[in-house]
Design a protein around this motif. Structure first.
Motif, mmCIF file in Angstrom:
data_model
loop_
_atom_site.group_PDB
_atom_site.id
_atom_site.type_symbol
_atom_site.label_atom_id
_atom_site.label_comp_id
_atom_site.label_asym_id
_atom_site.label_seq_id
_atom_site.Cartn_x
_atom_site.Cartn_y
_atom_site.Cartn_z
ATOM 1 N N THR A 383 -4.626 -33.155 -41.515
ATOM 2 C CA THR A 383 -5.043 -32.728 -40.182
ATOM 3 C C THR A 383 -4.300 -31.440 -39.853
ATOM 4 O O THR A 383 -3.093 -31.443 -39.596
ATOM 5 N N CYS A 384 -5.030 -30.340 -39.910
ATOM 6 C CA CYS A 384 -4.435 -29.001 -39.778
ATOM 7 C C CYS A 384 -4.906 -28.341 -38.485
ATOM 8 O O CYS A 384 -6.096 -28.389 -38.156
ATOM 9 N N THR A 385 -3.979 -27.725 -37.792
ATOM 10 C CA THR A 385 -4.321 -27.083 -36.526
ATOM 11 C C THR A 385 -4.567 -25.590 -36.698
ATOM 12 O O THR A 385 -4.138 -24.982 -37.678
ATOM 13 N N TYR A 386 -5.272 -24.991 -35.726
ATOM 14 C CA TYR A 386 -5.447 -23.540 -35.688
ATOM 15 C C TYR A 386 -5.460 -23.086 -34.229
ATOM 16 O O TYR A 386 -5.662 -23.883 -33.309
ATOM 17 N N GLN A 387 -5.197 -21.784 -34.048
ATOM 18 C CA GLN A 387 -5.150 -21.194 -32.713
ATOM 19 C C GLN A 387 -5.905 -19.856 -32.736
ATOM 20 O O GLN A 387 -5.848 -19.136 -33.727
ATOM 21 N N HIS A 388 -6.583 -19.562 -31.644
ATOM 22 C CA HIS A 388 -7.300 -18.279 -31.543
ATOM 23 C C HIS A 388 -7.275 -17.839 -30.080
ATOM 24 O O HIS A 388 -7.895 -18.474 -29.223
ATOM 25 N N VAL A 389 -6.570 -16.750 -29.814
ATOM 26 C CA VAL A 389 -6.523 -16.205 -28.456
ATOM 27 C C VAL A 389 -7.493 -15.032 -28.391
ATOM 28 O O VAL A 389 -7.364 -14.064 -29.140
ATOM 29 N N THR A 390 -8.474 -15.152 -27.507
ATOM 30 C CA THR A 390 -9.500 -14.100 -27.408
ATOM 31 C C THR A 390 -9.379 -13.286 -26.124
ATOM 32 O O THR A 390 -10.145 -12.339 -25.906
ATOM 33 N N SER A 391 -8.449 -13.639 -25.263
ATOM 34 C CA SER A 391 -8.256 -12.928 -23.992
ATOM 35 C C SER A 391 -6.977 -12.101 -24.072
ATOM 36 O O SER A 391 -5.890 -12.628 -24.317
ATOM 37 N N GLU A 392 -7.097 -10.798 -23.857
ATOM 38 C CA GLU A 392 -5.913 -9.941 -23.864
ATOM 39 C C GLU A 392 -4.957 -10.323 -22.739
ATOM 40 O O GLU A 392 -3.738 -10.345 -22.928
ATOM 41 N N LYS A 393 -5.516 -10.630 -21.566
ATOM 42 C CA LYS A 393 -4.666 -11.003 -20.432
ATOM 43 C C LYS A 393 -3.859 -12.254 -20.757
ATOM 44 O O LYS A 393 -2.648 -12.316 -20.529
ATOM 45 N N GLU A 394 -4.542 -13.288 -21.317
ATOM 46 C CA GLU A 394 -3.834 -14.533 -21.636
ATOM 47 C C GLU A 394 -2.824 -14.323 -22.763
ATOM 48 O O GLU A 394 -1.759 -14.927 -22.776
ATOM 49 N N SER A 395 -3.141 -13.434 -23.695
ATOM 50 C CA SER A 395 -2.187 -13.134 -24.761
ATOM 51 C C SER A 395 -0.933 -12.499 -24.181
ATOM 52 O O SER A 395 0.200 -12.817 -24.579
ATOM 53 N N GLY A 396 -1.138 -11.608 -23.208
ATOM 54 C CA GLY A 396 0.014 -10.985 -22.552
ATOM 55 C C GLY A 396 0.866 -11.990 -21.803
ATOM 56 O O GLY A 396 2.100 -11.953 -21.855
ATOM 57 N N GLU A 397 0.207 -12.906 -21.081
ATOM 58 C CA GLU A 397 0.942 -13.936 -20.343
ATOM 59 C C GLU A 397 1.704 -14.850 -21.303
ATOM 60 O O GLU A 397 2.857 -15.225 -21.052
ATOM 61 N N LEU A 398 1.054 -15.190 -22.390
ATOM 62 C CA LEU A 398 1.738 -16.009 -23.402
ATOM 63 C C LEU A 398 2.917 -15.243 -23.990
ATOM 64 O O LEU A 398 3.961 -15.826 -24.310
ATOM 65 N N GLY A 399 2.747 -13.920 -24.137
ATOM 66 C CA GLY A 399 3.835 -13.103 -24.663
ATOM 67 C C GLY A 399 5.073 -13.168 -23.783
ATOM 68 O O GLY A 399 6.203 -13.262 -24.282
ATOM 69 N N LEU A 400 4.866 -13.092 -22.456
ATOM 70 C CA LEU A 400 5.997 -13.205 -21.531
ATOM 71 C C LEU A 400 6.671 -14.571 -21.654
ATOM 72 O O LEU A 400 7.909 -14.667 -21.690
ATOM 73 N N LEU A 401 5.853 -15.624 -21.693
ATOM 74 C CA LEU A 401 6.389 -16.980 -21.821
ATOM 75 C C LEU A 401 7.134 -17.149 -23.142
ATOM 76 O O LEU A 401 8.227 -17.721 -23.193
ATOM 77 N N CYS A 402 6.550 -16.626 -24.216
ATOM 78 C CA CYS A 402 7.169 -16.721 -25.536
ATOM 79 C C CYS A 402 8.511 -16.000 -25.556
ATOM 80 O O CYS A 402 9.500 -16.500 -26.106
ATOM 81 N N GLY A 403 8.560 -14.818 -24.942
ATOM 82 C CA GLY A 403 9.807 -14.064 -24.917
ATOM 83 C C GLY A 403 10.926 -14.839 -24.239
ATOM 84 O O GLY A 403 12.051 -14.909 -24.737
#
Length: 434
Positions: A383-403
């Motif tokens: 059982t293998c997972t994958y991720q795909h972010v298609t929204s630049e805005k959400e990628s940026g928000e995730l970037g802040l959270l990740c940092g």
């Protein structure tokens, strides 16, 4: 009434004759030799342990056809019927394992895929008995999961190829059949040799040497589960038939001299009559030389106050096979949680699971039922997972959270991967990017 024992285990549980072997060291030597010498080591150990050294351990299509032609038609028909039962249940299990994808936030997609293992080795024991049923359980289930390549290994029995086992492996869908047993077979499949292509996963029961080989090679390859000698535990109430209890206990005790066999009952009368009946049946059972040793050494009859106490004690044992011979057997589904497989009611017996009903007989032993179930179609899937972010805005928000999350753990490199997205898609400024 406190818990009482009508029969307890013998004090010597280390071996039938008190002898001991350094199984891990013996297994390690075989594995090391196969790793360094390949086919030559495999042949040498096969000659040593099985007195078996054919021109080729692998059966050709012509060999398989010739061997199957010697199998009685009724046996072939029975193999096909049992395999249909196993396949039907395994395919139904497979349908419960679904791929999924969800949009956890706008433009943020998370998913999973159930991917079959590419290659599997199925070990089908021989030794005392030709366990062709293990071919059904390991190969049919692997194929139901979608495994592309399944190699089957089974040892010769007293220097002869076991025809019914070969038939079972073939009809189950094995892509290769090898007459090769023991640690040398497990090592050849796990490591690979000049003639045996390495597999990714090995399934199937075996003797203590086979089980130890799987344990030592785990990590290099996957395994179904570490397995020890067969176990049976019967919960019986005051209405249970002692003849049935005795018969079903001995059905498993004949597997080998190291089979734990336990009866837990709330009726002293049932317990005492079961003991009398077991001793009576041992006088006429053709496999009494094995079953009698097992029962003498590892057999137990325990009397408890109530069925609730019986279920609690059975959960402590966490036995491989648990048979419920009570007036309301299905209550065990609610009151028990530690078992390899449940067999409910007087119309059901463990032997059905072993041989024909369709559930898998490769099950956890030695208390492992506390944390794992047995072999099933899901064991052959990743059982293998994958991720795909298609929204630049959400990628940026995730970037802040990740940092922030990464710097809380002092992972600056991780943080900068997030920073970069926050910079690109939200215009955020970071000193390291200036």
């Amino acid at each position: 009434m406190p818990t009482t024992y009508i029969k307890t285990r013998a004090s010597n549980e280390n071996g039938v004759n008190g002898a001991s072997l350094d199984v891990p060291a013996i297994v390690r030597d075989v594995i090391d030799n196969v790793r360094s010498k390949g086919d030559a080591a495999v042949r040498s150990f096969s000659e040593k342990f099985d007195k078996w050294s054919p021109k080729s351990f692998k059966l050709s299509k012509e060999d398989i056809a010739s061997i199957i032609a010697r199998v009685p038609k009724q046996t072939v028909d029975d193999i096909l019927t049992v395999q249909d039962n196993v396949r039907t249940f395994a395919l139904a299990q497979r349908k419960t394992l679904v791929d999924l994808e969800m949009e956890i936030r706008p433009g943020v997609h998370l998913g999973q895929k159930n991917i079959p293992i590419s290659s599997v080795g199925a070990y089908i024991p021989g030794g005392r008995y030709p366990l062709l049923a293990s071919a059904h359980m390991t190969i049919v289930t692997a194929k139901a999961a979608g495994v592309k390549r399944v190699i089957a290994c089974t040892p010769p029995i007293r220097g002869e190829i076991p025809p019914a086992t070969v038939a079972a492996a073939h009809f189950a869908g094995a892509d290769e059949i090898w007459i090769l047993g023991g640690v040398q077979a497990i090592a050849a499949m796990a490591i690979g040799t000049e003639t045996v292509a390495k597999v990714d996963f090995i399934a199937g029961p075996g003797n203590p040497f086979v089980a130890e080989a799987k344990r030592q090679l785990f990590g290099e390859i996957g395994i179904d589960l570490p397995a020890g000698p067969t176990e049976i535990l019967i919960v019986a109430d005051e209405k249970a038939d002692p003849v049935t209890v005795a018969t079903d206990i001995l059905s498993q005790a004949e597997h080998g001299p190291d089979t734990p066999s336990v009866v837990i009952t709330n009726s002293k009368k049932v317990g005492e009559e079961t003991l009398v009946e077991i001793n009576k049946q041992l006088k006429i059972l053709p496999t009494a030389d094995i079953a009698g040793v097992s029962w003498s050494r590892l057999g137990e009859i325990v009397v408890v106050d109530s069925l609730d106490e019986a279920y609690k004690l059975a959960d402590v044992y966490a036995s491989e096979h648990v048979q419920i011979l009570t007036e309301n057997p299905r209550e065990a589904l609610e009151k028990m949680s530690n078992y390899g497989a449940l067999f409910l009611g007087k119309e059901t017996c463990v032997s059905y699971g072993d041989k024909c009903i369709g559930t898998n007989h490769v099950l956890p032993t030695k208390g492992a039922a506390r944390f794992t179930g047995g072999l099933w179609v899901g064991k052959y899937l990743k059982t293998c997972t994958y991720q795909h972010v298609t929204s630049e805005k959400e990628s940026g928000e995730l970037g802040l959270l990740c940092g922030r999350a990464a710097r809380a753990e002092n992972f600056e490199g991780h943080a900068r991967s997030g920073d970069l997205r926050a910079h690109k898609y939200l215009g955020m400024q970071f000193e390291w990017l200036s």
